[in-house]
Write an enzyme that holds these catalytic residues in place. Structure first.
Site, PDB file in Angstrom:
ATOM      1  N   LEU A  57       0.968  -1.333   0.022  1.00  0.00           N
ATOM      2  CA  LEU A  57      -0.027   0.125   0.016  1.00  0.00           C
ATOM      3  C   LEU A  57       0.871   1.192   0.070  1.00  0.00           C
ATOM      4  O   LEU A  57       1.145   1.992   1.136  1.00  0.00           O
ATOM      5  CB  LEU A  57      -0.712  -0.060   1.151  1.00  0.00           C
ATOM      6  CG  LEU A  57      -2.257   0.681   1.116  1.00  0.00           C
ATOM      7  CD1 LEU A  57      -3.137   0.471   2.449  1.00  0.00           C
ATOM      8  CD2 LEU A  57      -2.250   1.765   0.788  1.00  0.00           C
ATOM      9  N   GLU A  59       1.806   4.543  -2.958  1.00  0.00           N
ATOM     10  CA  GLU A  59       1.380   5.003  -4.141  1.00  0.00           C
ATOM     11  C   GLU A  59       2.866   5.512  -5.142  1.00  0.00           C
ATOM     12  O   GLU A  59       2.820   5.251  -6.108  1.00  0.00           O
ATOM     13  CB  GLU A  59       0.691   6.097  -4.174  1.00  0.00           C
ATOM     14  CG  GLU A  59      -1.125   5.917  -3.768  1.00  0.00           C
ATOM     15  CD  GLU A  59      -1.136   5.508  -2.375  1.00  0.00           C
ATOM     16  OE1 GLU A  59      -0.243   5.824  -1.679  1.00  0.00           O
ATOM     17  OE2 GLU A  59      -2.209   4.736  -1.829  1.00  0.00           O
ATOM     18  N   GLN A  81      -6.167   4.494  -6.272  1.00  0.00           N
ATOM     19  CA  GLN A  81      -7.632   4.257  -5.750  1.00  0.00           C
ATOM     20  C   GLN A  81      -8.368   5.263  -5.895  1.00  0.00           C
ATOM     21  O   GLN A  81      -9.610   5.126  -6.141  1.00  0.00           O
ATOM     22  CB  GLN A  81      -7.462   3.406  -4.498  1.00  0.00           C
ATOM     23  CG  GLN A  81      -8.652   2.647  -3.951  1.00  0.00           C
ATOM     24  CD  GLN A  81      -8.566   1.614  -3.099  1.00  0.00           C
ATOM     25  OE1 GLN A  81      -8.339   2.204  -1.775  1.00  0.00           O
ATOM     26  NE2 GLN A  81      -8.083   0.431  -3.255  1.00  0.00           N
ATOM     27  N   PHE A  82      -7.797   6.432  -5.492  1.00  0.00           N
ATOM     28  CA  PHE A  82      -8.722   7.594  -5.435  1.00  0.00           C
ATOM     29  C   PHE A  82      -7.678   8.859  -5.881  1.00  0.00           C
ATOM     30  O   PHE A  82      -6.741   8.831  -5.480  1.00  0.00           O
ATOM     31  CB  PHE A  82      -9.460   7.924  -4.145  1.00  0.00           C
ATOM     32  CG  PHE A  82     -10.807   7.059  -3.912  1.00  0.00           C
ATOM     33  CD1 PHE A  82     -12.095   7.590  -4.426  1.00  0.00           C
ATOM     34  CD2 PHE A  82     -10.390   6.060  -3.412  1.00  0.00           C
ATOM     35  CE1 PHE A  82     -13.016   6.759  -4.092  1.00  0.00           C
ATOM     36  CE2 PHE A  82     -11.853   5.103  -3.168  1.00  0.00           C
ATOM     37  CZ  PHE A  82     -12.915   5.481  -3.461  1.00  0.00           C
ATOM     38  N   ASP A  83      -8.405   9.944  -6.474  1.00  0.00           N
ATOM     39  CA  ASP A  83      -7.682  11.097  -7.016  1.00  0.00           C
ATOM     40  C   ASP A  83      -6.651  11.678  -5.994  1.00  0.00           C
ATOM     41  O   ASP A  83      -5.395  11.563  -6.194  1.00  0.00           O
ATOM     42  CB  ASP A  83      -8.847  12.165  -7.162  1.00  0.00           C
ATOM     43  CG  ASP A  83      -9.979  12.037  -6.415  1.00  0.00           C
ATOM     44  OD1 ASP A  83      -9.795  12.020  -5.124  1.00  0.00           O
ATOM     45  OD2 ASP A  83     -10.916  11.606  -7.028  1.00  0.00           O
ATOM     46  N   TYR A  87      -1.511  11.592  -4.794  1.00  0.00           N
ATOM     47  CA  TYR A  87      -0.565  12.547  -4.251  1.00  0.00           C
ATOM     48  C   TYR A  87       0.840  12.395  -3.829  1.00  0.00           C
ATOM     49  O   TYR A  87       1.912  12.898  -4.084  1.00  0.00           O
ATOM     50  CB  TYR A  87      -1.054  13.676  -3.363  1.00  0.00           C
ATOM     51  CG  TYR A  87      -2.418  14.397  -3.623  1.00  0.00           C
ATOM     52  CD1 TYR A  87      -2.547  14.570  -5.050  1.00  0.00           C
ATOM     53  CD2 TYR A  87      -3.447  14.917  -2.984  1.00  0.00           C
ATOM     54  CE1 TYR A  87      -3.861  15.482  -5.977  1.00  0.00           C
ATOM     55  CE2 TYR A  87      -4.506  15.560  -3.303  1.00  0.00           C
ATOM     56  CZ  TYR A  87      -4.678  15.761  -5.004  1.00  0.00           C
ATOM     57  OH  TYR A  87      -5.658  16.735  -5.244  1.00  0.00           O
ATOM     58  N   PRO A  88       0.777  11.195  -3.001  1.00  0.00           N
ATOM     59  CA  PRO A  88       1.948  10.579  -2.486  1.00  0.00           C
ATOM     60  C   PRO A  88       2.807  10.144  -3.834  1.00  0.00           C
ATOM     61  O   PRO A  88       4.018  10.124  -3.505  1.00  0.00           O
ATOM     62  CB  PRO A  88       1.761   9.363  -1.513  1.00  0.00           C
ATOM     63  CG  PRO A  88       0.099   9.429  -1.342  1.00  0.00           C
ATOM     64  CD  PRO A  88      -0.421  10.389  -2.568  1.00  0.00           C
ATOM     65  N   HIS A 128     -11.710  11.910  -1.453  1.00  0.00           N
ATOM     66  CA  HIS A 128     -12.256  10.962  -2.455  1.00  0.00           C
ATOM     67  C   HIS A 128     -12.760  11.610  -3.676  1.00  0.00           C
ATOM     68  O   HIS A 128     -13.354  10.946  -4.392  1.00  0.00           O
ATOM     69  CB  HIS A 128     -13.265   9.829  -1.727  1.00  0.00           C
ATOM     70  CG  HIS A 128     -12.649   9.109  -0.563  1.00  0.00           C
ATOM     71  ND1 HIS A 128     -12.271   9.556   0.584  1.00  0.00           N
ATOM     72  CD2 HIS A 128     -12.163   7.811  -0.765  1.00  0.00           C
ATOM     73  CE1 HIS A 128     -11.817   8.486   1.310  1.00  0.00           C
ATOM     74  NE2 HIS A 128     -11.884   7.551   0.332  1.00  0.00           N
TER      75      HIS A 128
END
Ligand code: TPP
Ligand code: TPP
Ligand code: MG
Ligand code: MG
Lengths: 337, 388, 388, 337
Positions: A57, A59, A81-83, A87-88, A128
């Site tokens: 887990l 990104e 998974q989501f917008d 960011y990471p 989300h």
């Protein structure tokens, strides 16, 4: 035959996996679960754990891992998974994915597809529902694509996977389960082509992704007010299709740009700036923008206030100086308030 | 979770030299077996000098809040089915962790919860309606974090680990003996921010307890996809942080281990890492379908390790809990749930214009312009209704 | 770097139970002392079964490339003073690490270097002018990474750790026995991408060797601000990755340890973490002023541990290196430097329009438009010159 | 008295540390070294290791640590060593720093200053010269400020540290060692105010940060060509000063926006869009943009081709349709090429 965008995306991934040994699909929960939106449903069962798998887990890890896999000759398709959870990975995307080809004079390329379920209208809790397309569109080296129709979802995703360059593939969550008639496999207009979804004479509505259905609805509603509006679906933000949009606005002489993201320094600003640069002498009114408010995405009970809806679009159309009166809202005092 | 073949091969030359000099890793490593003070049936195990059993009063209060916490959890799930909540991530099965953790810290300490910790927050005494505001969807964080010394429930995974380090350092810097308790899940330990957070805490010797609830899944992804380590607690030594693993369904052990970890941090020894082995009995959220990735047998096996029954059996055996007390607590739980139900059935009202109030301390000219536009839209809408 | 007081207090109950069951951490932990095969003076230490000494021919080649590498490094520094390079990060003092690392892998393996590894890259056989292109500033990466199986030198710290994991997994997935060697500095281990990269490699059992050159500083920041761990090698166990620490100024030990690490990875056992204790003798780059953060005494102490002298002494003592050989290698180094000097003195020419060639496989309409504009500007400029 | 921007920033930090016990300064190499640009030079010696200190090398860590410190009541000022090295902190900035006040209805605030040395013109190697302001300007909840003068460097940084909201403080590297007469402590116009740096009648050049000196130089050069150009320094991108810029363009009737960042979806697009929305009837020509090319920042030997220079600005001014001829470059064919 009626299909949802989710199903079209799922089919596109399956067809790409079947067509090209080098394609691998991975991310968080994309394996056995088939993704939280089920976009990768059944892919692991059909193509095996090597071709469609879950990762730790992380990104930045997912995107950086994809960079390495691409260097080894594979064609990774990753799901964020989501917008906001992309960011990471921003450093990996901006400093490596976007730049690797250029840094190496083309010796290395990164044909990665980064799938980003984005935008709101689904009653999602904070983090989300971000509309993050502008971050990517402002980063040279990335292509940024967003489908608004079921057929485009299939075709643009297939093209993205086949593209020699990295593509950030923005999927409007609220359209996932909207269904339409579409024969798959479908191939629609290629990257770099905007499409007129609805012809009209009086003004041009330019929209992309989740804003396209809003634009079409508004155009319908506008007929009652006696306006015949043209709707252009941008489809690929980078590369951008100046030709189609410029031609439309030169014909109609008026333009409203619609986006769900906060307006300030968003993609709509770029479109408005380009249109007035290129269509100045054809314009009867300033190019107006209807965008999300410049606020963090609101909680579910307030999102309808934030989202650019039909009424807000019609208000903008009404301000297109049909009577040649300057827009009072923008008296200097007003804006200095 | 198992060691590599080569690792075994390497063992001999190692052990040959293992004695000299003393291994600096040893005092930082967790016990090989998770700390356990009650067996699965609730029978006490031999006492441990390093983890003395908490006072009986604390254990009774732990039991009471676990029962209320579980009732809160089932009520929240029910509210979701009735459409009162947008979504709810249950922590059923993790009651020992959720409740013991907040009992191990003081009201003046700071807690950094995730979306999973709704039960922990009500156990900490935060108004359940304020806790559920986020999931009901009328605003993001429903409680006043400064007032209850509890950060907003954190969704971007592991990011709270760094905030906890900063908060703890800031408090110490200002001469306060605050401890920060940071919750995190097994999956989130794979994020870079877990690494950066615990490392900052270690380097600045910040009083933080990192509490990993290892419930074996990150949504559908099993622990084996998160780590190849013997266990997550083995991450501590790499930061110079002492660590421990504990049976997360043994309420007595969780409270004992966390009590020690908090004391370690408060005494100025820097952060401490605790991994609790537990299990989420419900799907990830009501929107999840757990049957897609785990089978009933696995879930049943964990049902036998139920932390509430385990503690109840022990307290009854010790004679500090009887039918009357159990019934009384059950009744408290029902009252609590009923009250929550009533209050959650009131439809909250939120002023759309409040969207502009907290983006900045003072709205920018751009926001004022947008607020006026929305105000006009709302007025127009009201007029139309008036006409209709 | 020392263990906390409480840690010591905890030691007793630990050791009490340490025997039962076997500690899964043990085979993953590094030796308590860095592996050393030569002492500081170059005298051999007792042989080790776990780290057999590399063949003498390998050691002679190691020596030769270290001499050339050092000469390259001093030449590059000189070129910077002459303004031929924008900047140069020297790795003087780290020759054992720079050269042994690339000798430990095959040409078919992949290397992931940082800005610090210019010496390693020339030791790998990459054209020094192509290596220095980045720092001369005519383009970013001067060599063809695919051709030399070497990623561009990585500046965004630790990001290459994840690329190495992906590359290694991808190669294995395609049935090739490629190993990825990822260089990283002590400071960069604090970045989240180090954590995510080594964890991905461990979970996918990807054949990666993570080689940490711990030169004790991140620009001006000392190791004590990066970690409170006994040593960086202790991070391996938290990922289930076996790890080792080695005297980074002992060329024989570095080659021996890395050779084993590479074999471990190639055999399918997953990643391996090696920490080399070494020192950067020069400032961070020519632009840095090291006197601001470390004193001469510290630098002098490390001068006595010079890796080149150390290996030369050993090889001479073993009678496999004599004055003639040393002189010959020194001459090779001079020729190498002279050639580099000449070639670097040619002013490179770069076509401004090439800026548009590699942003995408095919330029977008927007880029074509911008290219035409620049083309017009250049033409206009030429005309003006013409007129002048 | 002549001072450099670097010195002004250093003085501002020292004065802020002296004025407010709660201010702490940290980041990579900001302690004993005084920062790679020496902006924090001497602060640790003067204020001690608790007030100015180095951290582990991790940008998400630095920003997230600042969030926690702010929650404890402190006022952290953090340094990102270079623009591109703030990308690892993007999630902390976008999902926490920008949103924490809003998420908590103002119960928590994050008065953090994130100092970002940005942009190029210094012969830096890759990843050291990005212009990243648009990423922050498009993120509601952040204030984005960038000084172009020595006095503003001091005044805006002091104001940023005193501000109750998070401020991304963008420092144009190439101006660090440019010196000017400035009496410190200086207090200039507050946040939200753009400033006319040079009055003019014929057209308005709008610029910020590193582009301001370019605009002024271009205005000087334009005099020879007979154009009297006004130069407006934006100073604070968020909040944005519509009043000053609108007033200027309504007077001059022509506008060129200059930015160093790649043009596509940059801040300049927002400015162009706003100006044409508000000044449509006053405009004699489209609002033009002069920006960096839509490419990754080039290697040192090519950066002058990338950077918007005086000639490129003058070319744009020349295209402002003084003879009322539409701009040929933007025939539909041209842009479709
Ligand atoms: C940065 C980020 N990436 C992805 C997600 C989506 N997500 C929410 S919960 C979750 C699983 C977390 O698992 P774990 O850390 O084990 O905690 P648990 O849910 O089991 O309590 C994921 C992937 C997120 N919230 N944040
Ligand atoms: C993400 C990122 N942050 C900051 C920097 C600036 N920077 C370049 S080198 C360096 C120090 C690195 O130290 P270390 O990892 O020990 O490697 P060394 O230079 O000692 O070889 C820093 C902070 C960077 N390049 N990338
Ligand atoms: Mg979990
Ligand atoms: Mg170092």
């Amino acid at each position: 035959m009626a299909t949802t965008m989710a199903k079209a995306l799922n089919t596109a991934l399956a067809d790409a996996l079947a067509a090209d040994e080098r394609v691998v699909v991975f991310g968080e929960d994309v394996g056995q679960l088939g993704g939280v939106f089920r976009i990768t449903d059944g892919l692991q069962a059909r193509f095996g754990e090597n071709r469609c798998f879950d990762t730790p887990l992380a990104e930045a890890g997912i995107v950086g891992f994809a960079v390495g896999l691409a260097m080894s000759g594979l064609r990774p398709v990753v799901e964020m998974q989501f917008d906001a959870f992309a960011y990471p990975a921003f450093e990996q995307i901006a400093s490596h994915v976007a730049k690797l080809r250029n840094r190496t004079r083309g010796a290395l390329s990164v044909p990665i597809v980064i799938r980003v379920p984005y935008a709101g209208g689904i009653g999602g809790v904070e983090h989300h529902c971000d509309s993050s397309e502008a971050y990517y569109a402002h980063t040279p080296g990335l292509k940024v694509v967003t489908p608004a129709t079921v057929a485009d979802a299939y075709s643009l995703l297939r093209e993205a996977i086949e593209d020699p360059d990295p593509v950030v593939f923005m999927e409007p969550k609220k359209l996932y389960f909207a269904s339409a008639d579409a024969e798959l496999p479908a191939r629609t207009e290629p990257f770099g082509r905007a499409v007129v979804r609805r012809p009209g004479r009086d003004a041009t509505l330019v929209a992309y992704g989740p804003a396209v259905p809003v634009a079409l609805e508004a155009a319908e509603a506008a007929r009652e007010e006696g306006w015949d509006l043209e709707v252009v679906d941008v489809r690929t933000i980078v590369p951008f299709d100046d030709a189609t949009i410029t031609a439309s606005v030169r014909r109609t002489g008026r333009c409203v740009v619609i986006q769900e993201a906060p307006g300030f320094a968003g993609v709509g600003a770029e479109i408005a700036a380009r249109v007035q640069e290129r269509c100045f002498h054809a314009l009867h009114a300033p190019v107006l923008r209807v965008a999300g408010l410049d606020i963090p995405y609101p909680a579910p009970m307030l999102e309808h206030t934030h989202l650019p809806g039909v009424d807000r679009v019609l208000d903008a159309v009404a301000r297109l100086q049909w009577d040649d009166q300057p827009d009072p809202r923008w008296s200097v005092q007003g804006s200095a308030a | 979770m198992t060691t590599t073949p080569q690792a075994v091969r390497r063992a001999s030359p190692r052990t040959r030299r293992a004695a000299t000099p003393p291994d600096p890793a040893r005092p930082l490593l967790p016990d090989v077996e998770p700390v356990r003070l009650l067996d699965q049936s609730g029978t006490p195990l031999p006492a441990r000098t390093d983890y003395p059993e908490p006072p009986v009063e604390a254990l009774r209060e732990l039991y009471r809040r676990m029962v209320l916490g579980r009732r809160f959890d089932t009520q929240a799930t029910a509210l979701t089915k009735q459409g009162r909540l947008a979504v709810y991530p249950s922590s059923r099965g993790q009651e020992a962790c959720q409740v013991a953790a907040v009992l191990a810290v003081r009201d003046t300490d700071w807690v950094f919860p995730t979306y999973r910790e709704s039960m922990a927050l009500v156990a900490r005494g935060i108004d359940p309606v304020e806790v559920l505001t986020l999931l009901r969807g009328d605003w993001h964080c429903g409680y006043d974090p400064a007032a209850v010394r509890t950060a907003p429930q954190c969704t971007p995974l592991a990011t709270q680990c760094v905030h906890a380090a900063g908060l703890a350092h800031g408090e110490a810097y200002q001469g306060r003996d605050t401890v920060a308790l940071a919750f995190i899940g097994d999956g989130a330990t794979s994020e870079g921010d877990f690494h950066e957070g615990i490392n900052f805490a270690a380097v600045f010797k910040a009083p933080v307890v990192y509490f990993v609830q290892n419930n074996r899944y990150a949504i559908s992804v099993p622990l084996s996809r998160q780590t190849a380590a013997p266990s997550l607690a083995y991450k501590g030594v790499g930061y110079g942080v002492p660590s421990e693993q504990v049976d997360g369904n043994d309420p007595v052990a969780v409270l004992a281990v966390l009590t020690r970890a908090v004391a370690h941090a408060r005494a100025g020894n820097g952060p401490f890492l605790v991994e609790a082995h537990t299990y989420r009995m419900e799907p990830h959220t009501n929107a999840d379908d757990a049957t897609r990735y785990r089978d009933g047998a696995e879930v049943d096996a964990w049902r036998d390790r139920d932390p509430v029954t385990r503690l109840e059996t022990y307290l009854r055996a010790r004679g500090v809990l009887d039918d009357a007390a159990v019934a009384d607590i059950a009744e408290q739980a029902e009252t609590y749930a009923a009250d929550l139900r009533t209050r959650m059935n009131e439809q909250p009202t939120v002023d759309p214009l409040s969207l502009f109030d907290h983006v900045y301390a003072e709205p920018t000219p751009q926001l004022i312009e947008q607020r006026e536009q929305v105000r006009a839209e709302l007025a127009a809408a009201r007029d139309e209704e008036g006409d209709a």
